[in-house]
Design a protein around this motif. Structure first.
Motif, mmCIF file in Angstrom:
data_model
loop_
_atom_site.group_PDB
_atom_site.id
_atom_site.type_symbol
_atom_site.label_atom_id
_atom_site.label_comp_id
_atom_site.label_asym_id
_atom_site.label_seq_id
_atom_site.Cartn_x
_atom_site.Cartn_y
_atom_site.Cartn_z
ATOM 1 N N LYS A 160 0.822 -1.210 0.000
ATOM 2 C CA LYS A 160 0.000 0.000 0.000
ATOM 3 C C LYS A 160 0.854 1.256 0.000
ATOM 4 O O LYS A 160 0.335 2.361 0.102
ATOM 5 N N CYS A 161 2.152 1.072 -0.078
ATOM 6 C CA CYS A 161 3.091 2.192 -0.217
ATOM 7 C C CYS A 161 3.014 3.182 0.941
ATOM 8 O O CYS A 161 3.246 4.383 0.763
ATOM 9 N N VAL A 162 2.667 2.673 2.110
ATOM 10 C CA VAL A 162 2.683 3.560 3.258
ATOM 11 C C VAL A 162 4.116 3.847 3.649
ATOM 12 O O VAL A 162 4.485 4.964 3.964
ATOM 13 N N LEU A 163 4.952 2.819 3.591
ATOM 14 C CA LEU A 163 6.377 2.967 3.859
ATOM 15 C C LEU A 163 7.139 2.107 2.876
ATOM 16 O O LEU A 163 6.609 1.165 2.313
ATOM 17 N N SER A 164 8.410 2.376 2.735
ATOM 18 C CA SER A 164 9.243 1.498 1.929
ATOM 19 C C SER A 164 9.694 0.312 2.751
ATOM 20 O O SER A 164 10.222 -0.650 2.214
ATOM 21 N N ALA A 165 9.520 0.368 4.053
ATOM 22 C CA ALA A 165 9.868 -0.749 4.936
ATOM 23 C C ALA A 165 9.285 -0.457 6.304
ATOM 24 O O ALA A 165 8.509 0.469 6.470
ATOM 25 N N SER A 166 9.648 -1.263 7.293
ATOM 26 C CA SER A 166 9.108 -1.083 8.642
ATOM 27 C C SER A 166 9.823 0.064 9.319
ATOM 28 O O SER A 166 10.497 -0.099 10.323
ATOM 29 N N LEU B 270 13.680 -9.743 -4.221
ATOM 30 C CA LEU B 270 14.313 -8.427 -4.296
ATOM 31 C C LEU B 270 13.526 -7.366 -3.529
ATOM 32 O O LEU B 270 14.119 -6.528 -2.832
ATOM 33 N N SER B 271 12.183 -7.392 -3.620
ATOM 34 C CA SER B 271 11.392 -6.385 -2.906
ATOM 35 C C SER B 271 11.537 -6.538 -1.400
ATOM 36 O O SER B 271 11.610 -5.539 -0.662
ATOM 37 N N ILE B 272 11.612 -7.797 -0.930
ATOM 38 C CA ILE B 272 11.809 -8.037 0.506
ATOM 39 C C ILE B 272 13.203 -7.588 0.919
ATOM 40 O O ILE B 272 13.395 -6.972 1.977
ATOM 41 N N GLN B 273 14.204 -7.885 0.082
ATOM 42 C CA GLN B 273 15.575 -7.455 0.399
ATOM 43 C C GLN B 273 15.656 -5.926 0.503
ATOM 44 O O GLN B 273 16.273 -5.385 1.426
ATOM 45 N N ASN B 274 15.028 -5.265 -0.454
ATOM 46 C CA ASN B 274 15.021 -3.800 -0.411
ATOM 47 C C ASN B 274 14.338 -3.285 0.855
ATOM 48 O O ASN B 274 14.790 -2.324 1.492
ATOM 49 N N SER B 275 13.237 -3.950 1.219
ATOM 50 C CA SER B 275 12.511 -3.547 2.420
ATOM 51 C C SER B 275 13.340 -3.771 3.678
ATOM 52 O O SER B 275 13.320 -2.959 4.604
ATOM 53 N N LEU B 276 14.083 -4.879 3.712
ATOM 54 C CA LEU B 276 14.924 -5.159 4.872
ATOM 55 C C LEU B 276 16.060 -4.144 4.983
ATOM 56 O O LEU B 276 16.443 -3.736 6.082
ATOM 57 N N VAL B 277 16.601 -3.745 3.852
ATOM 58 C CA VAL B 277 17.641 -2.705 3.871
ATOM 59 C C VAL B 277 17.078 -1.443 4.519
ATOM 60 O O VAL B 277 17.692 -0.840 5.415
ATOM 61 N N SER B 278 15.888 -1.055 4.064
ATOM 62 C CA SER B 278 15.262 0.150 4.603
ATOM 63 C C SER B 278 14.905 -0.024 6.071
ATOM 64 O O SER B 278 15.092 0.884 6.882
ATOM 65 N N MET B 279 14.414 -1.210 6.430
ATOM 66 C CA MET B 279 14.026 -1.467 7.812
ATOM 67 C C MET B 279 15.212 -1.312 8.757
ATOM 68 O O MET B 279 15.143 -0.610 9.765
ATOM 69 N N TYR B 280 16.312 -1.970 8.442
ATOM 70 C CA TYR B 280 17.478 -1.919 9.328
ATOM 71 C C TYR B 280 18.047 -0.504 9.432
ATOM 72 O O TYR B 280 18.385 -0.039 10.520
ATOM 73 N N LEU C 178 14.356 -2.542 17.303
ATOM 74 C CA LEU C 178 15.092 -3.337 16.326
ATOM 75 C C LEU C 178 14.811 -4.821 16.526
ATOM 76 O O LEU C 178 14.811 -5.596 15.568
ATOM 77 N N ASN C 179 14.549 -5.237 17.768
ATOM 78 C CA ASN C 179 14.264 -6.651 18.031
ATOM 79 C C ASN C 179 13.052 -7.127 17.251
ATOM 80 O O ASN C 179 13.027 -8.248 16.731
ATOM 81 N N GLN C 180 12.029 -6.280 17.152
ATOM 82 C CA GLN C 180 10.851 -6.666 16.389
ATOM 83 C C GLN C 180 11.192 -6.797 14.905
ATOM 84 O O GLN C 180 10.689 -7.670 14.213
ATOM 85 N N GLY C 181 12.067 -5.914 14.434
ATOM 86 C CA GLY C 181 12.520 -6.026 13.054
ATOM 87 C C GLY C 181 13.283 -7.323 12.817
ATOM 88 O O GLY C 181 13.135 -7.975 11.777
ATOM 89 N N LEU C 182 14.098 -7.701 13.799
ATOM 90 C CA LEU C 182 14.847 -8.957 13.692
ATOM 91 C C LEU C 182 13.904 -10.154 13.645
ATOM 92 O O LEU C 182 14.145 -11.133 12.920
ATOM 93 N N ASP D 167 23.933 -3.788 9.342
ATOM 94 C CA ASP D 167 23.167 -4.926 8.839
ATOM 95 C C ASP D 167 22.421 -4.565 7.560
ATOM 96 O O ASP D 167 22.280 -5.394 6.647
ATOM 97 N N GLY D 168 21.942 -3.315 7.499
ATOM 98 C CA GLY D 168 21.279 -2.885 6.275
ATOM 99 C C GLY D 168 22.231 -2.925 5.098
ATOM 100 O O GLY D 168 21.871 -3.384 3.998
ATOM 101 N N HIS D 169 23.465 -2.477 5.317
ATOM 102 C CA HIS D 169 24.459 -2.484 4.243
ATOM 103 C C HIS D 169 24.864 -3.905 3.878
ATOM 104 O O HIS D 169 25.131 -4.208 2.703
ATOM 105 N N GLN D 170 24.898 -4.786 4.880
ATOM 106 C CA GLN D 170 25.252 -6.183 4.607
ATOM 107 C C GLN D 170 24.221 -6.828 3.678
ATOM 108 O O GLN D 170 24.581 -7.561 2.744
ATOM 109 N N ILE D 171 22.950 -6.560 3.950
ATOM 110 C CA ILE D 171 21.901 -7.107 3.077
ATOM 111 C C ILE D 171 22.004 -6.483 1.688
ATOM 112 O O ILE D 171 21.866 -7.170 0.664
ATOM 113 N N PHE D 172 22.290 -5.194 1.633
ATOM 114 C CA PHE D 172 22.427 -4.523 0.341
ATOM 115 C C PHE D 172 23.540 -5.165 -0.495
ATOM 116 O O PHE D 172 23.363 -5.411 -1.691
ATOM 117 N N THR D 173 24.668 -5.427 0.134
ATOM 118 C CA THR D 173 25.798 -6.025 -0.604
ATOM 119 C C THR D 173 25.517 -7.466 -1.026
ATOM 120 O O THR D 173 26.192 -7.990 -1.919
#
Length: 655
Positions: free
Chosen positions: A414-420, A445-455, A426-430, A463-469
């Motif tokens: 729904k495009c409210v956010l690009s991620a959480s 890919l969409s989940i990976q992008n969302s996780l980058v934004s979330m972290y 952060l524990n809830q994100g984990l 951790d966000g950069h690790q997922i990005f790489t």
């Protein structure tokens, strides 16, 4: 309709005057009476009665015209005041002083008009200089104010002109200059001392403030309150409380609601419930009415002490309540596990804001009633990131991880956010990331992008950069998420480095990319680079900057202190600036204590977002910082009269 008593009395005076043609003392007394009535009605806001008296006067002098002029400007009718000034058969120094004061008090942008009148004056007195210096200082033109101050005859400088210049310097944070003027004064009054005490307190120099405080020949309630509040904000609760007791013991100055509000906030902050209860008893004994600010402070204090019954009593006693009053008590019920009671109050609340809704959503989720939380979520007029986060956090807190991830994905769709972005911890994100792994979605890919934004939005850039790489073929969304993540966490150089890497890999930047890049420059103060990137959007990439890009540049210029350049940029925009642009300018005006700029920005935001409380808060703060407590109070009153509600800064996610 019956004539007002004042009008009838004047008619009798007029009849006697006209029938007998008496002159001399009777005429003089009658003029004095009329002048006092015009002034009284003007101050009471009854302009029609003031106009009626003025129009019926058979004889008028310069004082008559000046009294009517003053009545107009005191009620905000500057154009009518100027018209009255132009019609005056004879203008005196007092008339000029009144019109100059009208301009300087009404709007800092009219300081030019005031300056023209000042230059026209053939004869000036101490009031003329004081009015003009005050106007220049209020407009933030303190250097010009001091130039005029130095031209002022020495015998007219103290204390009024000196006080105005001190206030101007303190407003823009130039404490040393204010101290220089203060130390050079031959005559000081309580305003001089109070301004300096408050200035030192606001700079955190409590020792200097206390030294001045003890040297003061007389103190008023403003000085005592500033000194008490200064100690409380520095964490010196016992000293601050001791000062309050000393103020009471000396008995020369009576406490006011502002002093008591400071004390209640301190009791709440430091957990001193016994003292808080004693303070409440004092309020009752002194017969203070519970105005909205004092009442809210007591409610918040009692709720933090878990005395919700007492908080409710205060709430019920308040004649006027704002959204903070309602939210404070609702949050108190929720925090003390009385969710149903909170919900009853919530149902009665006529104007609910996002805090109201999310407090109840969180309250029911904490009780395990996720169905009710979802029901409230669906009923919200508009669901924003805070509301989505409240629901997702509720599922996580109740161990319903699959529901959490599905809501998380729905949120993304729904495009409210690009991620959480707004997750409480952060524990809830984990936990969500773990569920993603269990569901075998980690290479989406969409989940990976969302996780980058979330972290990154939770502050975990590593951790966000690790997922990005780990992304095999990052797309523009991937780069944008990481660039924005770097920027929001203060890694401006890293954000720009990644931007150049993206360009080298052949990715074409888009509008969102440049928002991240400009944000990176803003967060670390890279003014020149930010300006160059902004210009390159159109020249190199054929991207027309939008209002959000302009808002970033205005923010960048404003933070760097180039507020006048920021205003010029806004005026050159090819599109209409939205509230975000003016909001960036408003924020910068607060940082650099530029009341004139704040007024300009606030005026535009009032037009675009009449229910936005931010302009009121900034103007009130700047007036207060300038020592203009009456103006500050008038701003808050205007906010209340217009029904503009301010959201309280509660931590509602984890209760």
């Amino acid at each position: 309709m019956l004539a007002k008593p004042t009008t009838l009395l004047l008619q009798k005076h007029l009849f006697r005057l006209n029938s007998s043609n008496t002159q001399g003392n009777r005429t003089t007394k009658f003029l004095v009476h009329c002048h006092s009535q015009i002034t009284k009605h003007g101050r009471n806001g009854d302009l029609k009665e003031a106009e009626s008296i003025f129009s019926r006067m058979p004889h008028k002098n310069a004082i008559s015209w000046t009294a009517m002029l003053t009545a107009y400007y005191e009620n905000g009718h500057i154009a009518k005041a100027r018209k009255m000034f132009e019609k005056m058969p004879q203008r005196t120094t007092a008339s000029y002083n009144a019109m100059i004061t009208a301009y300087t008090r009404s709007n800092s942008m009219m300081i030019g008009e005031a300056s023209k009148l000042f230059a026209e004056m053939r004869e000036r007195n101490s009031i003329s200089y004081a009015a003009m210096i005050t106007g220049l200082a209020r407009a933030g033109m303190v250097d010009n104010a001091e130039e005029l101050y130095l031209e002022t005859p020495v015998e007219w400088r103290d204390p009024v002109c000196s006080n105005a210049l001190i206030s101007g310097y303190l407003k823009v944070g130039r404490l040393e200059e204010a101290t220089r003027i203060f130390e050079g004064m031959g005559e000081r009054d309580v305003v001089s001392w109070s301004s300096m005490v408050d200035g030192y307190c606001k700079k955190g120099k409590i020792g200097h403030a206390r030294e001045l405080f003890e040297r003061m020949p007389e103190r008023n309630v403003v000085t005592w309150t500033a000194m008490i509040d200064g100690h409380m904000k520095m964490g010196c609760y016992e000293v601050g409380f001791g000062l309050f007791l000393r103020m009471r013991k000396e008995g020369f100055v009576k406490v006011n609601p502002t002093t008591l509000t400071v004390m209640f906030e301190a009791c709440s902050e430091f957990g001193e419930y016994k003292e808080g209860i004693q303070m409440h008893g004092l309020v009752s004994r002194m017969g203070f009415e519970f105005d909205v600010f004092l009442g809210n402070a007591i409610i918040i204090m009692y709720c933090r002490f878990s005395f919700v019954v007492e908080a409710r009593k205060i709430f019920d006693m308040m004649n006027r309540k704002d959204v903070v009053s309602w939210n404070a008590l609702i949050a108190g019920y929720v925090q003390n596990d009385e969710v149903e009671e909170g919900y009853v109050l919530f149902e009665k609340m006529q104007q609910k804001d996002v805090i109201s809704w999310t407090t109840m959503i969180t309250g029911f989720s904490n009780k395990g009633k996720m169905g009710k939380s979802i029901e409230l979520f669906r009923m919200m007029p508009k669901q924003d990131d805070i509301a989505w986060t409240a629901v997702i956090s509720g599922f996580v807190g109740n161990g319903e991880y699959e529901e959490a991830i599905y809501w998380f994905i729905e949120m993304l769709q729904k495009c409210v956010l690009s991620a959480s972005a707004g997750l409480a911890t952060l524990n809830q994100g984990l936990q969500i990331h773990t569920l993603v792994l269990k569901m075998g979605m980690e290479f989406d890919l969409s989940i990976q992008n969302s996780l980058v934004s979330m972290y990154t939005k939770c502050g975990n850039v590593a951790d966000g950069h690790q997922i990005f790489t780990s992304i095999n073929s990052p797309n523009i969304v991937s780069f944008n998420s990481m660039i924005t993540g770097f920027a929001q966490n203060g890694f401006g150089e890293e954000a720009l480095e990644l931007f150049h890497k993206m360009l080298n890999e052949g990715q074409k930047p888009n509008e969102i990319t440049f928002l991240g890049v400009l944000s990176a420059c803003t967060h670390v103060g890279l003014l020149e680079q930010g300006w160059n990137y902004f210009k390159s959007m159109k020249s190199l990439y054929q991207i027309e900057p939008g209002p959000h890009h302009y808002a970033c540049i205005v923010d960048l210029l404003g933070r760097a202190g180039f507020l006048d350049d920021a205003i010029d940029l806004i005026r050159s925009m090819p599109c209409e600036p939205h509230s975000g642009v003016w909001g960036a300018l408003l924020g910068a005006s607060r940082i650099h204590l530029r009341l004139d700029v704040a007024k300009l920005a606030a005026q535009q935001i009032f037009k675009l977002e009449p229910d936005n409380a931010a302009p009121y808060a900034v103007l009130s703060f700047l007036y207060s910082s300038a020592g203009r407590n009456r103006d500050s109070e008038q701003v808050r009153m205007a906010q209340g009269l217009k029904g503009v509600k301010k959201s309280a800064g509660y931590s509602w996610i984890i209760v």
